[in-house]
Design an enzyme around this catalytic site. Structure first.
Site, PDB file in Angstrom:
ATOM      1  N   LYS A   1      -2.946   8.118   3.237  1.00 58.41           N
ATOM      2  CA  LYS A   1      -4.184   8.061   4.089  1.00 58.41           C
ATOM      3  C   LYS A   1      -3.982   8.701   5.349  1.00 58.41           C
ATOM      4  O   LYS A   1      -4.663   9.042   5.355  1.00 58.41           O
ATOM      5  CB  LYS A   1      -4.798   6.712   3.543  1.00 58.41           C
TER       6      LYS A   1
ATOM      7  N   TYR B   1       0.894  -1.482   0.189  1.00 63.03           N
ATOM      8  CA  TYR B   1      -0.412  -0.197  -0.053  1.00 63.03           C
ATOM      9  C   TYR B   1       1.030   1.320   0.155  1.00 63.03           C
ATOM     10  O   TYR B   1       0.721   2.597  -1.022  1.00 63.03           O
ATOM     11  CB  TYR B   1      -0.700  -0.208   0.961  1.00 63.03           C
TER      12      TYR B   1
HETATM   13  P1  NAD Z   1     -13.311   3.624  -7.912  1.00 61.38           P
HETATM   14  O1  NAD Z   1     -11.931   2.917  -8.441  1.00 61.38           O
HETATM   15  O2  NAD Z   1     -14.355   2.837  -7.903  1.00 61.38           O
HETATM   16  O3  NAD Z   1     -12.942   4.934  -6.824  1.00 61.38           O
HETATM   17  C1  NAD Z   1     -11.969   5.528  -7.367  1.00 61.38           C
HETATM   18  C2  NAD Z   1     -12.222   6.901  -7.836  1.00 61.38           C
HETATM   19  O4  NAD Z   1     -11.488   8.098  -7.567  1.00 61.38           O
HETATM   20  C3  NAD Z   1     -12.914   7.021  -9.118  1.00 61.38           C
HETATM   21  O5  NAD Z   1     -14.492   7.519  -9.525  1.00 61.38           O
HETATM   22  C4  NAD Z   1     -12.374   8.182  -9.622  1.00 61.38           C
HETATM   23  O6  NAD Z   1     -12.651   8.711 -10.705  1.00 61.38           O
HETATM   24  C5  NAD Z   1     -11.469   9.069  -8.850  1.00 61.38           C
HETATM   25  N1  NAD Z   1     -10.198   9.902  -9.347  1.00 61.38           N
HETATM   26  C6  NAD Z   1      -9.340   9.330  -9.283  1.00 61.38           C
HETATM   27  N2  NAD Z   1      -8.155  10.599  -9.558  1.00 61.38           N
HETATM   28  C7  NAD Z   1      -9.265  11.775  -9.482  1.00 61.38           C
HETATM   29  C8  NAD Z   1      -9.062  12.919  -9.832  1.00 61.38           C
HETATM   30  N3  NAD Z   1      -8.047  13.083 -10.405  1.00 61.38           N
HETATM   31  N4  NAD Z   1      -9.884  13.871  -9.632  1.00 61.38           N
HETATM   32  C9  NAD Z   1     -11.397  13.218  -9.629  1.00 61.38           C
HETATM   33  N5  NAD Z   1     -11.520  11.871  -9.625  1.00 61.38           N
HETATM   34  C10 NAD Z   1     -10.260  11.307  -9.295  1.00 61.38           C
HETATM   35  O7  NAD Z   1     -12.383   3.205  -6.669  1.00 61.38           O
HETATM   36  P2  NAD Z   1     -13.040   3.054  -4.932  1.00 61.38           P
HETATM   37  O8  NAD Z   1     -12.433   1.386  -4.022  1.00 61.38           O
HETATM   38  O9  NAD Z   1     -14.582   2.981  -4.323  1.00 61.38           O
HETATM   39  O10 NAD Z   1     -12.642   4.272  -4.273  1.00 61.38           O
HETATM   40  C11 NAD Z   1     -13.259   4.979  -3.149  1.00 61.38           C
HETATM   41  C12 NAD Z   1     -12.189   5.592  -1.995  1.00 61.38           C
HETATM   42  O11 NAD Z   1     -12.385   4.631  -0.950  1.00 61.38           O
HETATM   43  C13 NAD Z   1     -10.907   6.402  -2.510  1.00 61.38           C
HETATM   44  O12 NAD Z   1     -10.472   6.616  -1.270  1.00 61.38           O
HETATM   45  C14 NAD Z   1     -10.159   4.533  -2.051  1.00 61.38           C
HETATM   46  O13 NAD Z   1      -8.775   4.782  -1.174  1.00 61.38           O
HETATM   47  C15 NAD Z   1     -11.092   4.191  -0.800  1.00 61.38           C
HETATM   48  N6  NAD Z   1     -10.755   3.114  -0.217  1.00 61.38           N
HETATM   49  C16 NAD Z   1     -11.146   1.901  -0.944  1.00 61.38           C
HETATM   50  C17 NAD Z   1     -11.092   0.713  -0.401  1.00 61.38           C
HETATM   51  C18 NAD Z   1     -11.234  -0.833  -1.194  1.00 61.38           C
HETATM   52  O14 NAD Z   1     -11.130  -1.355  -1.026  1.00 61.38           O
HETATM   53  N7  NAD Z   1     -12.028  -0.489  -2.444  1.00 61.38           N
HETATM   54  C19 NAD Z   1     -11.215   0.233   0.347  1.00 61.38           C
HETATM   55  C20 NAD Z   1     -10.622   1.468   2.114  1.00 61.38           C
HETATM   56  C21 NAD Z   1     -11.109   3.148   1.135  1.00 61.38           C
HETATM   57  O1  0WE Z   2      -7.175   3.110  -1.163  1.00 55.76           O
HETATM   58  C1  0WE Z   2      -6.882   2.189  -1.767  1.00 55.76           C
HETATM   59  C2  0WE Z   2      -6.301   2.097  -3.607  1.00 55.76           C
HETATM   60  C3  0WE Z   2      -6.602   3.520  -4.150  1.00 55.76           C
HETATM   61  C4  0WE Z   2      -6.155   3.532  -5.574  1.00 55.76           C
HETATM   62  C5  0WE Z   2      -6.094   2.538  -6.315  1.00 55.76           C
HETATM   63  C6  0WE Z   2      -5.290   2.798  -7.300  1.00 55.76           C
HETATM   64  C7  0WE Z   2      -5.094   1.681  -8.854  1.00 55.76           C
HETATM   65  C8  0WE Z   2      -5.187   1.765 -10.054  1.00 55.76           C
HETATM   66  C9  0WE Z   2      -4.242   4.771  -5.531  1.00 55.76           C
HETATM   67  N1  0WE Z   2      -4.789   4.404  -6.805  1.00 55.76           N
HETATM   68  C10 0WE Z   2      -4.322   3.666  -7.979  1.00 55.76           C
HETATM   69  N2  0WE Z   2      -3.758   4.118  -8.978  1.00 55.76           N
HETATM   70  C11 0WE Z   2      -3.738   3.068 -10.535  1.00 55.76           C
HETATM   71  O2  0WE Z   2      -3.170   3.873 -10.912  1.00 55.76           O
HETATM   72  N3  0WE Z   2      -7.913   1.142  -1.296  1.00 55.76           N
HETATM   73  C12 0WE Z   2      -7.596   0.724  -0.151  1.00 55.76           C
HETATM   74  C13 0WE Z   2      -7.661  -0.455  -1.879  1.00 55.76           C
HETATM   75  C14 0WE Z   2      -6.605  -0.623  -2.017  1.00 55.76           C
HETATM   76  O3  0WE Z   2      -4.693  -0.475  -2.705  1.00 55.76           O
HETATM   77  C15 0WE Z   2      -3.845  -1.389  -2.345  1.00 55.76           C
HETATM   78  C16 0WE Z   2      -4.525  -1.760  -1.499  1.00 55.76           C
HETATM   79  C17 0WE Z   2      -5.797  -2.046  -1.248  1.00 55.76           C
HETATM   80  C18 0WE Z   2      -6.612  -2.126   0.368  1.00 55.76           C
HETATM   81  C19 0WE Z   2      -2.856  -1.105  -2.918  1.00 55.76           C
HETATM   82  C20 0WE Z   2      -1.797  -2.396  -2.447  1.00 55.76           C
HETATM   83  C21 0WE Z   2      -2.186  -2.964  -1.213  1.00 55.76           C
HETATM   84  C22 0WE Z   2      -3.577  -2.758  -0.974  1.00 55.76           C
END
Ligand code: NAD
Ligand code: 0WE
Length: 261
Positions: free
Chosen positions: A164, A157
């Protein structure tokens, strides 16, 4: 139930129907809120328009948080539809893909560090600066999404964990600052969920399996569960809560040792 009746929410961060932001939108809509949406770029526009329709909304606005002009333009668009609103959902993050694998000290670059912090943390502050004058309901609420990597060392991560940590501290300072305007600001720290942001992350399946095996609830969480907690944080039921990071992770963050059998 319609405990969000008469509330308006602006949702940032939908990329697909698997997005956490979509789980939040759906829950808020089902609980009576009126919604508006932003999309990052032209590529995501029609997808967000289709999902907005499912929530009886035709307010979809471009907002790329890497561009200050784009954030300001998004407000000028929103104000054509709404004089004020109650709920801002920040559900977005980004770091260059190469930074999310391998050894942190060897692989992290200055550019990756800056990008991750700008998009994933600073954007929350900038959105609050721009939208503060419109957050004028009875109990306005700002909600962002975090992950356990903010407070624990995790494989891969990497720089996103540092971003974060910044997001969570940023959230507390924004909460401190906006408290006098009665605006509450909180984070939801979600467990891993298979969204687009998780696609292509190596070993993501292993992380889901690990949570299923070792979390107190012995399962993963859904975008509906994250959405329902966001609805609570957006509602008058949480009017005394600000500056908090609430875990929606099947209790994974409290364990001290993996399951023994
Ligand atoms: P997702 O890919 O569906 O959403 C990520 C969003 O970020 C996308 O809609 C993308 O358009 C937007 N984004 C990225 N760069 C941007 C920019 N420059 N301007 C505007 N929007 C931008 O993935 P998700 O998992 O729904 O992620 C949403 C949030 O949840 C993130 O903050 C992520 O870190 C957090 N999160 C995700 C997980 C997981 O496991 N999926 C767990 C905990 C927290
Ligand atoms: O916050 C996240 C992911 C956010 C994210 C994901 C991407 C994938 C595509 C940020 N930047 C990018 N850039 C890209 O090009 N999570 C909490 C999901 C997540 O991502 C990981 C995790 C987990 C959980 C990455 C490594 C290890 C664990």
């Amino acid at each position: 139930m319609s405990f969000l009746k008469n509330k308006k929410a602006l949702i940032l961060g939908i990329a697909s129907n698997r997005s956490i932001a979509w789980g939040i939108a759906k829950s808020m809509f089902d609980n009576g809120a009126e919604l508006a949406f932003t999309y990052q770029n032209e590529k995501l526009k029609s997808r967000v328009e289709d999902l907005a329709k499912e929530c009886n909304s035709s307010i979809t606005i471009e907002c790329d948080v890497s561009s200050p002009e784009s954030i300001i333009k998004s407000k000028e668009e929103l104000i054509k539809n709404w004089d004020e609103f109650d709920i801002l959902v920040h559900s977005l993050a980004f770091a260059p893909k190469e930074e999310l694998e391998g050894d942190y000290v060897s692989k992290t670059t200055k550019n990756g560090f800056e990008t991750a912090h700008n998009i994933s943390s600073f954007s929350l502050l900038e959105l609050c600066q721009v939208y503060k004058s419109m957050l004028k309901g009875e109990n306005p609420s700002v909600i962002s999404l975090s992950y356990l990597g903010a407070v624990r060392g995790m494989p891969n991560y990497n720089v996103m964990g540092v971003a974060k940590a910044s997001l969570e501290a940023n959230m507390r300072y924004i909460a401190y600052s906006l408290g006098k305007d009665n605006i509450r600001v909180n984070c939801i720290s979600a467990g891993p969920i298979k969204t687009l942001a998780a696609a292509g992350i190596s070993d993501f399946r292993k992380m889901l399996d690990y949570v299923e095996k070792n979390s107190p609830l012995k399962r993963n969480v859904t975008i509906k569960e994250v959405g329902d907690t966001a609805s609570f944080l957006a509602s008058d039921f949480s009017s005394g809560i600000t500056g908090q990071t609430i875990y929606v992770d099947s209790g994974f963050n409290i364990i001290g040792m993996p399951a023994l059998e």
